[in-house]
Motif scaffolding. Structure first.
Motif, PDB file in Angstrom:
ATOM      1  N   THR A  31      34.742 -17.453 -36.709  1.00 32.01           N
ATOM      2  CA  THR A  31      33.786 -16.900 -37.673  1.00 32.01           C
ATOM      3  C   THR A  31      33.844 -17.464 -38.969  1.00 32.01           C
ATOM      4  O   THR A  31      35.090 -18.042 -39.311  1.00 32.01           O
ATOM      5  N   ASP A  72      26.925 -17.344 -40.019  1.00 32.73           N
ATOM      6  CA  ASP A  72      27.227 -17.238 -38.723  1.00 32.73           C
ATOM      7  C   ASP A  72      26.722 -15.791 -38.246  1.00 32.73           C
ATOM      8  O   ASP A  72      25.957 -15.184 -38.854  1.00 32.73           O
ATOM      9  N   LEU A  74      27.932 -12.875 -37.532  1.00 34.52           N
ATOM     10  CA  LEU A  74      28.292 -11.805 -38.201  1.00 34.52           C
ATOM     11  C   LEU A  74      27.941 -11.600 -39.732  1.00 34.52           C
ATOM     12  O   LEU A  74      28.197 -10.601 -40.332  1.00 34.52           O
TER      13      LEU A  74
END
Length: 137
Positions: A31, A72, A74
């Motif tokens: 991430t 990303d 997240l």
């Protein structure tokens, strides 16, 4: 020890050394947050182009500089800096796989792989059939 035992031990040691050298080249998908924690380490990121932010690419000024922003899964956001020309269809890609290193000023990308939508996606939305598919009737 017999010569055969010594040769086997040497062979096992060489095999272990080869396996260790291959594992040092392996990378995982990270991430943006984990890439920032591993600053300077070669990583792969999977993200989406942030279409709300401009793409900085002027081929007349510098054809080997492209910068854009990605998000990303997240919600992590970072600037991507590439010293290669802008990939064709970057704006149309669903996802991008970025290979490179996170640095203080953003993600410095060595390679960009585009994950583009299926060419049949628009046809499916319009109710059109794939070539070779059976028609009801």
């Amino acid at each position: 020890m017999k010569k055969l035992h010594i040769l086997l031990l040497v062979g096992v040691a060489v095999a272990i050394a080869v396996m260790i050298s291959f594992t040092s080249d392996l990378t995982t998908y990270d991430t943006i947050a984990s890439a920032k924690q591993k600053e300077g380490t070669y990583v792969h990121l999977i993200a989406k182009l942030d279409k709300a932010q401009p793409i900085d690419y002027d081929p007349l000024k510098n054809p080997n500089y492209c910068a854009f922003t990605v998000v990303d899964s997240l919600g992590g956001v970072t600037k991507v800096i590439s010293n290669k020309p802008k990939p064709a269809d970057l704006e149309m890609s669903e996802r991008v796989v970025l290979k490179g290193r996170m640095k203080e000023d953003g993600f410095h990308c060595d390679d960009i792989l585009l994950k583009c939508p299926s060419k049949y996606k628009d046809e499916q939305a319009k109710g059109l059939r794939h070539p070779g598919s059976k028609q009801e009737g």
